[in-house]
Design a protein around this motif. Structure first.
Motif, mmCIF file in Angstrom:
data_model
loop_
_atom_site.group_PDB
_atom_site.id
_atom_site.type_symbol
_atom_site.label_atom_id
_atom_site.label_comp_id
_atom_site.label_asym_id
_atom_site.label_seq_id
_atom_site.Cartn_x
_atom_site.Cartn_y
_atom_site.Cartn_z
ATOM 1 N N PRO A 1 2.181 37.061 4.582
ATOM 2 C CA PRO A 1 3.100 36.954 5.717
ATOM 3 C C PRO A 1 3.768 35.574 5.751
ATOM 4 O O PRO A 1 3.199 34.578 5.308
ATOM 5 C CB PRO A 1 2.184 37.151 6.927
ATOM 6 N N PHE A 2 4.987 35.518 6.267
ATOM 7 C CA PHE A 2 5.653 34.229 6.443
ATOM 8 C C PHE A 2 6.703 34.360 7.533
ATOM 9 O O PHE A 2 7.123 35.468 7.897
ATOM 10 C CB PHE A 2 6.278 33.726 5.136
ATOM 11 N N GLY A 3 7.134 33.215 8.049
ATOM 12 C CA GLY A 3 8.098 33.201 9.148
ATOM 13 C C GLY A 3 9.461 32.732 8.686
ATOM 14 O O GLY A 3 9.615 31.563 8.321
ATOM 15 N N PRO A 4 10.478 33.601 8.668
ATOM 16 C CA PRO A 4 11.829 33.208 8.235
ATOM 17 C C PRO A 4 12.627 32.619 9.391
ATOM 18 O O PRO A 4 12.170 32.556 10.530
ATOM 19 C CB PRO A 4 12.426 34.541 7.787
ATOM 20 N N ASP A 5 13.840 32.172 9.079
ATOM 21 C CA ASP A 5 14.784 31.726 10.106
ATOM 22 C C ASP A 5 15.435 32.957 10.711
ATOM 23 O O ASP A 5 16.075 33.734 9.989
ATOM 24 C CB ASP A 5 15.836 30.816 9.465
ATOM 25 N N ASP B 1 9.612 34.077 -10.568
ATOM 26 C CA ASP B 1 10.413 34.931 -11.449
ATOM 27 C C ASP B 1 11.412 35.766 -10.656
ATOM 28 O O ASP B 1 12.037 36.669 -11.191
ATOM 29 C CB ASP B 1 9.531 35.815 -12.326
ATOM 30 N N ALA B 2 11.555 35.456 -9.356
ATOM 31 C CA ALA B 2 12.537 36.147 -8.516
ATOM 32 C C ALA B 2 12.791 35.303 -7.268
ATOM 33 O O ALA B 2 12.023 34.388 -6.949
ATOM 34 C CB ALA B 2 12.023 37.535 -8.119
ATOM 35 N N ILE B 3 13.889 35.592 -6.602
ATOM 36 C CA ILE B 3 14.224 34.962 -5.325
ATOM 37 C C ILE B 3 14.204 36.040 -4.246
ATOM 38 O O ILE B 3 14.910 37.049 -4.363
ATOM 39 C CB ILE B 3 15.607 34.286 -5.369
ATOM 40 N N ALA B 4 13.383 35.831 -3.219
ATOM 41 C CA ALA B 4 13.340 36.757 -2.092
ATOM 42 C C ALA B 4 14.478 36.434 -1.133
ATOM 43 O O ALA B 4 14.720 35.266 -0.821
ATOM 44 C CB ALA B 4 12.003 36.666 -1.374
ATOM 45 N N VAL B 5 15.182 37.465 -0.683
ATOM 46 C CA VAL B 5 16.320 37.314 0.230
ATOM 47 C C VAL B 5 15.896 37.874 1.581
ATOM 48 O O VAL B 5 15.731 39.088 1.737
ATOM 49 C CB VAL B 5 17.554 38.066 -0.297
ATOM 50 N N VAL B 6 15.715 36.996 2.541
ATOM 51 C CA VAL B 6 15.218 37.402 3.856
ATOM 52 C C VAL B 6 16.395 37.403 4.834
ATOM 53 O O VAL B 6 16.971 36.348 5.129
ATOM 54 C CB VAL B 6 14.104 36.467 4.348
ATOM 55 N N GLU B 7 16.750 38.585 5.296
ATOM 56 C CA GLU B 7 17.902 38.726 6.186
ATOM 57 C C GLU B 7 17.596 38.164 7.571
ATOM 58 O O GLU B 7 16.436 38.123 8.001
ATOM 59 C CB GLU B 7 18.294 40.206 6.302
#
Length: 424
Positions: free
Chosen positions: A357-361, A399-405
């Motif tokens: 789990p993590f907290g995005p903007d 090996d990838a970039i996560a895109v958090v909407e």
């Protein structure tokens, strides 16, 4: 000498002033003057045109999309061949098998042409069927004495691939829009097709306007330009990286204009993170052609510049400062533009759950370096390092970039997240 400058406009009461041409139809902005990342991407893609197709060899076309259907020039296979490894013979040699006795067929080690009825010859799968034969028996018919034994008749053309069974002359081998891969090359070559009509690989020039400020004795390398050039290579483009002095605007202007002759897309990058300083290419851009400067609702790397420059209106994209921000911007905007130029479909985006789990903007599209893993047999992703895309060691471990909407206050375990793979 610079080739392209802003027009000078004369007025009756004023000295000549610069007229800046701005691109029309820009996307709408939020209350903070920021554009949604998807709207900005679609806008930039709308400003580029597919490259003109021409005939390419089938190996050079690997990874490119076909611009027309490819018909078979003649029947495929051209002639009847063996479908299996085995022994070719005349099926009539076995017509009395099982009536009531078995039939034994000797293998001819020095096969004549045509093959004598009552004998067989060794053939490999894909080989032309020898004259005088119309069937291929598998090695399971071989006995300890080296003869073929049949307890029932072998049907005509068993173990064979008849001429034209894959494609008849004029039938479509591959359809327009198909992306050529190694299997496609095998099919085309097998059918006798050596060239296809496809759009060429886009030509990308990455202009680095200088490295950072290393300590004494530390070499200065333009990290961002090298990072973006590597990403462009992975996309399949032809890539050139050019270094320019961002402190000398006249020399920088000449560098940019000189590169337009060989570029389908120019990407300008910088390592210099100086608060309040504009990117040097952004300073020059208005005098080179129609421009658009904006903030995008993404972090990091919200500031972007774009222009259609030179007599051919070559697209030039100014990427954010620093390797992490520039790499995210490359995948968000430059890569879709390159795929549009190549006439290809949108790139692969993985939609995988997170294991941590993590907290995005909640207000901005954010990016995290992640590693793709297998969990219970399913693909998932986990953040690596600090989880900060601007932290180079973390980026190197990903090996990838996560895109958090935007709109999410937390991303829980098992929540699907879009990911951009960093390699093919």
């Amino acid at each position: 000498m610079a080739l392209f400058r802003r027009k000078k406009v004369e007025t009756d009461d004023e000295a000549p002033v610069d007229e800046v041409t701005r691109l029309p139809g820009t996307p709408g902005e939020d209350a903070f003057g920021r554009r949604p990342i998807a709207a900005q991407r679609d806008y930039l893609v709308s400003l580029v045109k597919p490259l003109s197709p021409f005939g390419l060899s089938i190996t050079d076309a690997h990874g490119l999309a076909l611009c027309e259907n490819v018909p078979a020039p003649e029947d495929v296979p051209h002639e009847t061949t063996a479908a299996i490894d085995g022994y070719a013979l005349a099926s009539s040699s076995t017509r009395f098998a099982g009536r009531p006795d078995e039939v034994r067929v000797q293998v001819d080690r020095r096969p004549p042409s045509p093959v004598t009825e009552g004998t067989a010859v060794l053939v490999m799968a894909g080989a032309r069927l020898p004259r005088g034969t119309d069937a291929v028996a598998s090695a399971s018919h071989m006995d300890a004495d080296g003869e073929l034994v049949f307890t029932q008749p072998l049907t005509q053309w068993s173990g064979c691939r008849l001429a034209g069974t894959d494609f008849l002359a004029g039938e479509t081998l591959l359809h327009k829009g198909t992306t050529i891969h190694a299997g496609s090359v095998a099919l085309l070559a097998n059918a006798g097709v050596d060239k296809v009509l496809a759009r060429p690989r886009p030509r990308v020039v990455v202009i680095g306007t200088g490295g950072g400020q290393p300590g004494e004795g530390v070499p200065t390398l333009d990290t961002t330009a090298r990072t973006v050039a590597a990403a462009a290579h992975v996309s399949g483009a032809h890539v050139w990286r050019v270094e320019a002095d961002g402190q000398d605007l006249d020399a920088l202007r000449d560098t940019v204009t000189d590169q337009l002759i060989r570029a389908d897309l120019v990407l300008a990058t910088s390592d210099r993170m100086v608060p309040g300083d504009r990117d040097p290419v952004s300073v020059l851009l208005p005098e080179l052609g129609a421009t658009d400067f904006c903030q995008v609702a993404m972090a990091p790397g919200s500031l972007h510049g774009f222009g259609l420059v030179g007599p051919d209106e070559t697209p030039l994209l100014v990427l954010p400062t620093g390797p992490g921000a520039a790499l995210a911007s490359f995948h968000a905007f430059a890569l879709p533009m390159l795929r549009a130029m190549a006439g290809a479909a949108a790139g692969d985006v993985l939609h995988v759950p997170t294991t941590v789990p993590f907290g995005p903007d909640p207000e901005l599209t954010t990016f995290r370096p992640v590693r793709l893993v297998r969990t219970d047999g399913h693909l998932a992703m986990e953040p690596v390092g600090t989880g900060d895309i601007t932290h180079v060691p973390s980026l190197a471990a990903a090996d990838a970039i996560a895109v958090v909407e935007p709109g999410l206050t937390t991303v829980g375990v098992g929540t699907p997240v879009d990911c951009w793979p960093l390699s093919r």
